[in-house]
Design a protein around this motif. Structure first.
Motif: not given
Length: 335
Positions: A62-69
């Motif tokens: 599982x990879x956790x990344x920040x959402x956004x542009x």
């Protein structure tokens, strides 16, 4: 319940229209993108139950990344998916956290207990997050930090550049690009909650103090990787009329470039930033940016998948620090 086109699009990181073209065998999709969409569709069961040979036990990542542009994070997400799909021994899921605040990030880490074998994350260096990481590691889940490190947590390794060295490199470039004399420069920071951003600022300040004492930091702006906020802060600095250089530690390059172009200062201002994306590539070509300090998201994706999968299987792989590369207009790599 049948898998939907929207679910496939979300997992593959493409638009529903692209998925529709692939599933209906229409033109207009690059071969690699077509391959990814079909792999995701099979994984999600769009074509029906998989054959028995496809049901072998795989390492759950599982990879956790920040959402956004943030363009770099979007590219990293795509590369993580591609690297995972290219291996037959792993099954990866990517989670994006809106706002990427400590509460939401910690809650997501807690939710993964008992549901994954390993987690790779771009993490905030915050007490609550550190505690959540250590709790998850105690349950047997392998942890790897990506892009921005947290040295004190229980992890199998870090994959990312030396961010302090990256900041020193940016200071060296600004110091050598600007003509002799007194200068004031503006520093833009994504968020000091990212240790990587804090380390870049520390490296930048240290080399200015050591080698370019005639350069002073006129001010810093924490813009949360928001291009509109970066635009507003750039206009504020330009209105003062006393800066000759800009160093952007994180994202938001497009907002800075927009302000420079509107003020017709793109050729007068020395502008150094990070990460070669489609947007920064164009900024180098039209000379709005003078240099980009790049880290390779494809290499980082490959190495974090390798590191985590190997650790779950019981082998210890060394940490990998991708090399820093400075990209100018004249040496932009071919896509």
């Amino acid at each position: 319940m049948r898998t939907t086109v929207s679910q496939i699009a979300r997992e593959a990181g493409v638009s529903p229209a692209t998925v529709d073209r692939v599933l209906n065998d229409r033109d207009g999709v690059r071969p690699r993108t077509r391959e990814i969409v079909l792999q995701v569709a099979r994984k999600l069961g769009y074509f029906g139950p998989q054959e028995a040979g496809d049901n072998a036990i795989k390492v759950r990542l599982d990879f956790i990344l920040p959402a956004g542009s943030n363009s770099f994070i979007r590219t990293l997400r795509k590369n993580l998916l591609e690297e995972s799909l290219a291996r037959d021994d792993v099954a990866a899921t990517i989670h994006e956290i809106e706002g990427f605040d400590p509460d939401r990030l910690s809650a997501k880490l807690g939710d993964l207990r008992g549901r994954t074998d390993a987690v790779g994350l771009v993490a905030l260096d915050h007490p609550q997050v550190r505690e959540a990481i250590n709790d998850l590691a105690k349950s047997g889940v392998r942890i790897g930090t990506l892009v921005s490190d947290i040295p004190t947590v229980d992890k199998v390794g870090y994959v990312g550049v030396d961010n302090r060295a990256a900041g020193r490199l940016a200071g060296l470039l600004l110091g050598r690009f600007l003509p002799p004399g007194q200068h004031k420069v503006a520093v833009f920071i994504g968020s000091l909650a990212y240790r990587g951003h804090e380390e870049r600022e520390m490296g930048f300040r240290s080399i200015l103090s050591e080698e370019f004492p005639e350069m002073r930091i006129a001010g810093t702006a924490e813009v949360s990787d928001d291009r509109d906020r970066a635009y507003q802060e750039t206009m504020r600095f330009l209105d003062r009329g006393d800066i000759t250089g800009i160093y952007n530690i994180g994202s938001g390059n497009q907002g800075i470039a927009r302000a420079l172009r509107e003020a017709r200062m793109e050729r007068q201002m020395v502008f150094i930033g990070h990460d070669l994306t489609d947007a920064t590539r164009l900024m180098l070509l039209d000379r709005t940016m003078d240099a980009v300090i790049d880290q390779n998201p494809r290499v980082e994706a490959r190495e974090i998948v390798r590191l985590l999968a190997s650790s779950v299987k019981g082998s210890m792989e060394p940490e990998y620090l991708p090399r820093l590369q400075v990209v100018f207009k004249e040496n932009i790599p071919i896509q």
